[in-house]
Design a protein around this motif. Structure first.
Motif, PDB file in Angstrom:
ATOM      1  N   LEU A 231       0.676  -1.078  -0.088  1.00 22.70           N
ATOM      2  CA  LEU A 231      -0.012   0.205  -0.245  1.00 22.70           C
ATOM      3  C   LEU A 231       1.047   1.195   0.735  1.00 22.70           C
ATOM      4  O   LEU A 231       1.807   1.241   0.436  1.00 22.70           O
ATOM      5  CB  LEU A 231      -1.195  -0.166   1.228  1.00 22.70           C
ATOM      6  N   ARG A 232      -0.109   2.125  -0.620  1.00 19.95           N
ATOM      7  CA  ARG A 232       0.752   4.017   0.048  1.00 19.95           C
ATOM      8  C   ARG A 232      -0.092   4.220   1.037  1.00 19.95           C
ATOM      9  O   ARG A 232      -1.374   4.294   0.396  1.00 19.95           O
ATOM     10  CB  ARG A 232       1.094   4.396  -1.588  1.00 19.95           C
ATOM     11  N   MET A 233       0.025   5.038   1.007  1.00 20.66           N
ATOM     12  CA  MET A 233      -1.391   6.044   1.779  1.00 20.66           C
ATOM     13  C   MET A 233      -1.414   6.820   1.437  1.00 20.66           C
ATOM     14  O   MET A 233      -1.052   7.899   0.508  1.00 20.66           O
ATOM     15  CB  MET A 233      -0.690   6.812   3.169  1.00 20.66           C
ATOM     16  N   LEU A 234      -2.574   7.318   1.272  1.00 19.32           N
ATOM     17  CA  LEU A 234      -3.497   9.044   0.955  1.00 19.32           C
ATOM     18  C   LEU A 234      -3.283   9.290   1.761  1.00 19.32           C
ATOM     19  O   LEU A 234      -4.318  10.645   1.087  1.00 19.32           O
ATOM     20  CB  LEU A 234      -4.558   8.434  -0.138  1.00 19.32           C
ATOM     21  N   THR A 235      -3.905   9.138   3.240  1.00 23.89           N
ATOM     22  CA  THR A 235      -3.873  10.473   3.769  1.00 23.89           C
ATOM     23  C   THR A 235      -2.580  10.951   4.805  1.00 23.89           C
ATOM     24  O   THR A 235      -2.157   9.687   5.704  1.00 23.89           O
ATOM     25  CB  THR A 235      -5.206   9.864   5.049  1.00 23.89           C
ATOM     26  N   ARG A 236      -1.731  11.897   5.741  1.00 20.03           N
ATOM     27  CA  ARG A 236      -1.198  12.266   6.239  1.00 20.03           C
ATOM     28  C   ARG A 236      -1.305  12.093   7.084  1.00 20.03           C
ATOM     29  O   ARG A 236      -2.537  12.829   7.973  1.00 20.03           O
ATOM     30  CB  ARG A 236      -0.801  13.124   6.047  1.00 20.03           C
ATOM     31  N   GLY A 237      -1.862  10.363   8.732  1.00 17.84           N
ATOM     32  CA  GLY A 237      -1.710  10.739   9.365  1.00 17.84           C
ATOM     33  C   GLY A 237      -4.054  10.352   8.845  1.00 17.84           C
ATOM     34  O   GLY A 237      -4.760  10.412   8.628  1.00 17.84           O
ATOM     35  N   ALA A 238      -4.771  10.824  10.386  1.00 19.01           N
ATOM     36  CA  ALA A 238      -6.087  11.077  10.511  1.00 19.01           C
ATOM     37  C   ALA A 238      -6.607  11.809   9.449  1.00 19.01           C
ATOM     38  O   ALA A 238      -6.412  12.916  10.659  1.00 19.01           O
ATOM     39  CB  ALA A 238      -6.993   9.904  11.866  1.00 19.01           C
ATOM     40  N   GLU A 239      -7.234  11.891   9.514  1.00 20.54           N
ATOM     41  CA  GLU A 239      -8.207  12.763   8.461  1.00 20.54           C
ATOM     42  C   GLU A 239      -9.340  13.492   9.439  1.00 20.54           C
ATOM     43  O   GLU A 239      -9.552  12.514   9.377  1.00 20.54           O
ATOM     44  CB  GLU A 239      -9.074  12.513   7.558  1.00 20.54           C
ATOM     45  N   LEU A 240      -9.235  14.534  10.239  1.00 19.26           N
ATOM     46  CA  LEU A 240     -10.184  14.816  11.581  1.00 19.26           C
ATOM     47  C   LEU A 240     -11.654  15.445  10.047  1.00 19.26           C
ATOM     48  O   LEU A 240     -12.096  16.004   9.233  1.00 19.26           O
ATOM     49  CB  LEU A 240     -10.112  15.600  12.091  1.00 19.26           C
ATOM     50  N   PRO A 241     -12.540  15.523  10.439  1.00 17.93           N
ATOM     51  CA  PRO A 241     -14.216  16.172  10.214  1.00 17.93           C
ATOM     52  C   PRO A 241     -14.030  17.771  10.495  1.00 17.93           C
ATOM     53  O   PRO A 241     -12.988  18.078  11.444  1.00 17.93           O
ATOM     54  CB  PRO A 241     -15.450  15.463  10.983  1.00 17.93           C
ATOM     55  N   THR A 242     -14.383  18.774   9.465  1.00 15.65           N
ATOM     56  CA  THR A 242     -14.563  19.877   9.349  1.00 15.65           C
ATOM     57  C   THR A 242     -15.502  20.224  10.381  1.00 15.65           C
ATOM     58  O   THR A 242     -15.810  19.479  11.127  1.00 15.65           O
ATOM     59  CB  THR A 242     -15.006  21.140   7.853  1.00 15.65           C
ATOM     60  N   ALA A 243     -14.911  21.699  11.069  1.00 20.01           N
ATOM     61  CA  ALA A 243     -16.491  22.099  11.775  1.00 20.01           C
ATOM     62  C   ALA A 243     -17.282  22.409  11.245  1.00 20.01           C
ATOM     63  O   ALA A 243     -18.609  22.523  11.735  1.00 20.01           O
ATOM     64  CB  ALA A 243     -15.887  23.475  11.735  1.00 20.01           C
ATOM     65  N   ALA A 244     -17.916  22.857  10.010  1.00 22.66           N
ATOM     66  CA  ALA A 244     -19.143  22.153   9.104  1.00 22.66           C
ATOM     67  C   ALA A 244     -19.140  21.219   9.482  1.00 22.66           C
ATOM     68  O   ALA A 244     -20.833  21.055   9.457  1.00 22.66           O
ATOM     69  CB  ALA A 244     -18.542  22.990   7.386  1.00 22.66           C
ATOM     70  N   GLU A 245     -18.500  20.142   9.101  1.00 20.08           N
ATOM     71  CA  GLU A 245     -19.349  18.770   9.141  1.00 20.08           C
ATOM     72  C   GLU A 245     -20.329  18.549  10.255  1.00 20.08           C
ATOM     73  O   GLU A 245     -20.631  17.346  10.552  1.00 20.08           O
ATOM     74  CB  GLU A 245     -18.403  17.928   9.048  1.00 20.08           C
ATOM     75  N   ILE A 246     -18.849  18.796  11.644  1.00 21.14           N
ATOM     76  CA  ILE A 246     -19.464  18.924  12.587  1.00 21.14           C
ATOM     77  C   ILE A 246     -20.513  19.557  12.702  1.00 21.14           C
ATOM     78  O   ILE A 246     -21.172  18.768  14.129  1.00 21.14           O
ATOM     79  CB  ILE A 246     -18.652  18.609  13.614  1.00 21.14           C
ATOM     80  N   GLU A 247     -21.052  20.592  12.746  1.00 18.77           N
ATOM     81  CA  GLU A 247     -22.391  21.742  13.055  1.00 18.77           C
ATOM     82  C   GLU A 247     -23.348  20.459  12.087  1.00 18.77           C
ATOM     83  O   GLU A 247     -24.600  20.451  12.881  1.00 18.77           O
ATOM     84  CB  GLU A 247     -22.077  22.717  12.398  1.00 18.77           C
ATOM     85  N   VAL A 248     -23.507  19.812  10.350  1.00 15.46           N
ATOM     86  CA  VAL A 248     -24.228  19.454  10.374  1.00 15.46           C
ATOM     87  C   VAL A 248     -24.930  18.480  11.325  1.00 15.46           C
ATOM     88  O   VAL A 248     -25.567  17.871  10.884  1.00 15.46           O
ATOM     89  CB  VAL A 248     -24.509  18.820   9.085  1.00 15.46           C
ATOM     90  N   ASN A 249     -23.689  17.406  11.505  1.00 16.69           N
ATOM     91  CA  ASN A 249     -23.300  16.213  11.967  1.00 16.69           C
ATOM     92  C   ASN A 249     -22.547  16.081  12.904  1.00 16.69           C
ATOM     93  O   ASN A 249     -21.942  15.762  13.508  1.00 16.69           O
ATOM     94  CB  ASN A 249     -23.655  14.413  11.197  1.00 16.69           C
TER      95      ASN A 249
END
Length: 270
Positions: A231-249
């Motif tokens: 494999l090769r990684m596509l993310t650097r570390g763990a991607e976290l939700p944005t503030a906008a995403e958290i506001e919706v969900n």
């Protein structure tokens, strides 16, 4: 073609209704994630272009009070993702020894005061069986020091997490499913995993990192072709939700997403 796996028959029913328009292009199987290899073999599929893991308990399961996943409403202590499974949270709470309960709460719930909570459970169930989510939540709250109760959300959060993971064998299923998913990927295929607590994320990270490393034994003078990274990684570390995403969900706040791409097949693989 899409193949979906879920052990929850209610989730399968909802998915069947939503995806009905796609007909035979969709196959849904009520089973655990670690049955991936068997499901693909039974469908005569020798490789996939993508795998998505959406881990943990679902909003639907949390919102159905009778499932017993939430401490926000008084209900029984079930917590089974598969309603046909034998073990329930009520059985764990009322039959496990103090030591076993401490292990479950400390290892799976990451509860600092696991021993105190386990002792309180054993003491309380000695008077009468614990069958109510509210009773259990209040018992846990009382067992945790007052200073700690003032931060970090509901005091019973970690206890309920630990019980749920024990009942459903979530971590062992994920540990088996991750390498199976990596092996199933075709070159260029992608794996995405969304986890909701550190125990899940740790397993995902470990499996992905291992597959990005060369596995040639260190004492060999040359790198073996079959030891090349998968494999090769596509993310650097763990991607976290944005503030906008958290506001919706708001429930997405604890989500961590990791993604990787298959770069080479093991020697002899299809």
């Amino acid at each position: 073609q899409l193949i979906g796996l879920d052990r929850d028959s209610a989730a399968i029913a909802v998915s069947e209704k939503r995806l009905r328009q796609y007909g035979s292009r969709v196959t849904l199987v009520r089973t655990r994630f670690d049955a991936l290899t068997d499901v693909l073999e039974e469908s005569s599929i020798d490789g996939v272009d993508g795998v998505l893991f959406d881990l943990g308990v679902s909003s639907m399961q949390l919102d159905e009070a009778e499932r017993g996943f939430s401490y926000s409403r008084d209900t029984g202590l079930d917590m089974r993702m598969d309603a046909t499974a034998a073990l329930t949270a009520e059985q764990v709470v009322n039959t496990y020894s103090r030591g076993e309960l401490t292990r479950v709460l400390r290892v799976y719930g990451e509860e600092r005061f696991a021993a105190r909570v386990a002792a309180a459970i054993v003491r309380d169930r000695g008077r009468s069986p614990i069958t109510s989510s509210t009773v259990l939540a209040e018992l846990v709250r009382a067992a945790i020091p007052a200073a700690t109760r003032r931060t970090g959300g509901h005091p019973a959060k970690r206890t309920f997490q630990g019980l749920r993971i024990e009942v459903n064998g979530e971590l062992s299923a994920l540990e088996a499913a991750m390498p199976a998913a990596i092996d199933a990927l075709r070159p260029g295929g992608r794996l995405i995993a969304i986890s909701y607590h550190s125990l899940e994320d740790r397993i995902v990270k470990r499996a992905l990192v291992r597959a990005t490393q060369d596995s040639t034994p260190l004492d060999l003078p040359v790198l073996l072709p079959q030891g090349r990274p998968l494999l090769r990684m596509l993310t650097r570390g763990a991607e976290l939700p944005t503030a906008a995403e958290i506001e919706v969900n708001p429930r997405s706040a604890s989500a961590k997403m990791r993604a990787a791409e298959r770069v080479v097949l093991q020697e002899g693989a299809a």
